[in-house]
Design an enzyme around this catalytic site. Structure first.
Site, mmCIF file in Angstrom:
data_model
loop_
_atom_site.group_PDB
_atom_site.id
_atom_site.type_symbol
_atom_site.label_atom_id
_atom_site.label_comp_id
_atom_site.label_asym_id
_atom_site.label_seq_id
_atom_site.Cartn_x
_atom_site.Cartn_y
_atom_site.Cartn_z
ATOM 1 N N TYR A 177 -17.848 -17.982 92.927
ATOM 2 C CA TYR A 177 -17.411 -19.344 92.641
ATOM 3 C C TYR A 177 -18.594 -20.292 92.402
ATOM 4 O O TYR A 177 -18.418 -21.391 91.888
ATOM 5 C CB TYR A 177 -16.543 -19.902 93.788
ATOM 6 C CG TYR A 177 -15.179 -19.240 93.913
ATOM 7 C CD1 TYR A 177 -14.754 -18.281 93.003
ATOM 8 C CD2 TYR A 177 -14.307 -19.579 94.934
ATOM 9 C CE1 TYR A 177 -13.515 -17.670 93.118
ATOM 10 C CE2 TYR A 177 -13.064 -18.981 95.052
ATOM 11 C CZ TYR A 177 -12.672 -18.020 94.148
ATOM 12 O OH TYR A 177 -11.441 -17.425 94.260
ATOM 13 N N LYS B 160 -16.338 -4.644 97.998
ATOM 14 C CA LYS B 160 -16.020 -3.724 96.898
ATOM 15 C C LYS B 160 -17.307 -2.940 96.634
ATOM 16 O O LYS B 160 -17.843 -2.921 95.511
ATOM 17 C CB LYS B 160 -15.548 -4.542 95.679
ATOM 18 C CG LYS B 160 -14.947 -3.724 94.570
ATOM 19 C CD LYS B 160 -13.599 -3.110 94.896
ATOM 20 C CE LYS B 160 -13.112 -2.233 93.767
ATOM 21 N NZ LYS B 160 -11.979 -1.370 94.105
ATOM 22 N N ASP C 299 -9.268 -3.779 97.678
ATOM 23 C CA ASP C 299 -7.943 -3.358 97.180
ATOM 24 C C ASP C 299 -7.135 -2.730 98.310
ATOM 25 O O ASP C 299 -5.942 -3.006 98.483
ATOM 26 C CB ASP C 299 -8.078 -2.412 95.971
ATOM 27 C CG ASP C 299 -9.198 -1.406 96.103
ATOM 28 O OD1 ASP C 299 -10.028 -1.525 97.032
ATOM 29 O OD2 ASP C 299 -9.254 -0.464 95.286
ATOM 30 N N ASP D 71 -10.493 -15.846 99.497
ATOM 31 C CA ASP D 71 -9.538 -16.794 98.924
ATOM 32 C C ASP D 71 -8.189 -16.093 98.745
ATOM 33 O O ASP D 71 -7.132 -16.592 99.143
ATOM 34 C CB ASP D 71 -10.095 -17.239 97.558
ATOM 35 C CG ASP D 71 -9.349 -18.408 96.967
ATOM 36 O OD1 ASP D 71 -8.431 -18.914 97.618
ATOM 37 O OD2 ASP D 71 -9.682 -18.806 95.835
ATOM 38 N N ASP E 170 -4.612 -16.108 101.493
ATOM 39 C CA ASP E 170 -3.293 -16.574 101.050
ATOM 40 C C ASP E 170 -2.228 -15.519 101.323
ATOM 41 O O ASP E 170 -1.105 -15.841 101.715
ATOM 42 C CB ASP E 170 -3.306 -16.914 99.556
ATOM 43 C CG ASP E 170 -3.608 -18.391 99.323
ATOM 44 O OD1 ASP E 170 -4.153 -19.038 100.236
ATOM 45 O OD2 ASP E 170 -3.303 -18.890 98.225
#
Ligand code: NAD
Length: 357
Positions: free
Chosen positions: A141, A192, A224, A248, A252
């Site tokens: 980001y 990852k 994942d 992020d 959620d």
């Protein structure tokens, strides 16, 4: 001297929910003799409308001078068409980055009274208590270079940069391990590392950091798989530590396990314990102005503020217990209301929590 609190109400439902948290903090101030010096500031769309800047210099200055910040939420469709630098969310990113609020704590706790509100079966989620620790000022980001460029063949290409340096990984690692020491002493680091070099370094540094915490059990999981495990067997997690983008998304998903995003608080901390406290949800433009938003995530964010920035654990616990009492009494805003509950509006919910204190 009073504790300096900066209030950023933000946009859409922001002012409605922050007003209820202020109500609860004023009651706490009386009951626990804690003196707050509250100042208001502008952030997001409201700041853009008034000053042309979603994070004006004055707000940054107030942010540096205060001990902690209580925020609503920013954004809304009327600002969506603006250039990226003027968007409300850009203002929030600037504030987080300027104050070096690198560590985001997002607890996902399922209140037993709301077990039916979760989209998963009660046996999968009841008793859920996860803490997601998300790196907040680095990763993709913020990575440079970034942009949209025209390739030689005339086609457009969007690009971003994913990078983490050792010190950024180490400080978020310490935050996660310190938090785990106060909980079940388990940390799962999500990355990852099978594909990304930045993740390989992440894993190496998290392992190094773990050696300072011999009592904490560290595990690693690819993002994942973590997404899958969160919906398959969420109670296996205690503390999850991860980078900005993975955090992020996963936080959620974890939020939804608890039934309503309107219940979840968050804290974003810098190395000195200064924090910005805000609900996990956005500004809910679809219900703004109707007086029906759930203020509990913001009220619980005020409890985190008392605990993490002011060391007022007793007062923080009192707010959390008051929220639980109000749920026990059957009071619900529409987002968490089911048959047999007492439907209340935003302001009634704030009054009820203040009274339960
Ligand atoms: P959202 O969280 O605002 O809303 C998603 C859904 O949840 C909506 O149906 C909304 O009504 C409901 N909801 C959210 N909070 C609620 C509450 N307290 N009580 C009852 N229902 C609630 O997400 P979105 O619609 O994707 O985003 C809306 C705006 O918020 C966008 O402009 C987005 O950029 C912004 N946003 C801001 C933040 C922040 O300020 N930190 C975070 C996320 C999104």
């Amino acid at each position: 001297m009073g504790k300096k609190l900066l209030i950023l109400k933000g946009d859409c439902i922001g002012p409605e929910i922050v007003n209820e948290a202020i109500k609860v903090l004023r009651k706490i101030s009386q009951l626990y003799s804690i003196d707050f010096e509250m100042t208001e500031g502008l952030l997001g769309g409201a700041a853009y409308d008034e000053t042309g800047d979603p994070c004006p210099e004055e707000t940054l200055e107030k942010g540096h001078q205060c001990d902690a910040i209580l925020m609503g939420s920013v954004g809304g469709p009327i600002w969506d068409g603006l250039d990226r630098r003027f968007r409300p969310e850009t203002g929030l990113l600037k504030l987080r980055s300027d104050l070096e609020l690198f560590g985001n704590l997002r607890p996902a706790i399922l209140y037993p009274q709301l077990v039916a509100a979760s989209s998963l079966k009660p046996e999968i989620v009841s008793g859920l208590n996860i803490l997601i620790v998300r790196e907040l000022t680095g990763g993709i980001y913020f990575g440079e270079p970034r942009g949209i460029r025209i390739l030689e063949n005339g086609e457009k290409e969007g690009f971003n940069t994913y990078k983490y340096c050792e010190s950024e990984i180490r400080r978020i690692g310490h935050l996660a391990f310190d938090a785990a020491m106060l909980r079940d002493k388990r940390v799962c680091s999500v990355d990852k590392a099978n594909v990304l070099e930045a993740s390989m370094l992440w894993r190496e540094i998290i392992e190094e950091t773990a050696s300072d915490y011999p009592e904490v059990t560290l595990s690693h999981m690819y993002v994942d798989n973590a997404a899958m495990q969160l919906v398959k067997e969420p109670k296996q997690f205690d503390v999850v530590v991860t980078g900005n983008m993975f955090g992020d998304i996963l936080s959620d998903a974890a939020a939804m396990l608890t039934g309503s995003i309107g219940m979840l608080p968050s804290a974003s901390l810098n190395k000195n314990g200064k924090g910005l406290y805000e609900p996990c949800h956005g500004s809910a433009p679809d219900i703004a102005g109707q007086g029906i938003a759930n203020p509990l995530a913001t009220i619980l964010s005020a409890a985190m503020l008392l605990r993490h920035s002011f060391g007022e654990n007793e007062a923080a616990n009192a707010i959390e217990n008051a929220v639980s009492d109000v749920l026990d009494a059957g009071l619900r805003t529409p987002d968490i209301c089911s048959q047999g509950n007492i439907r209340v509006n935003t302001s009634d919910m704030g009054d009820a929590v203040a009274a339960a204190l």
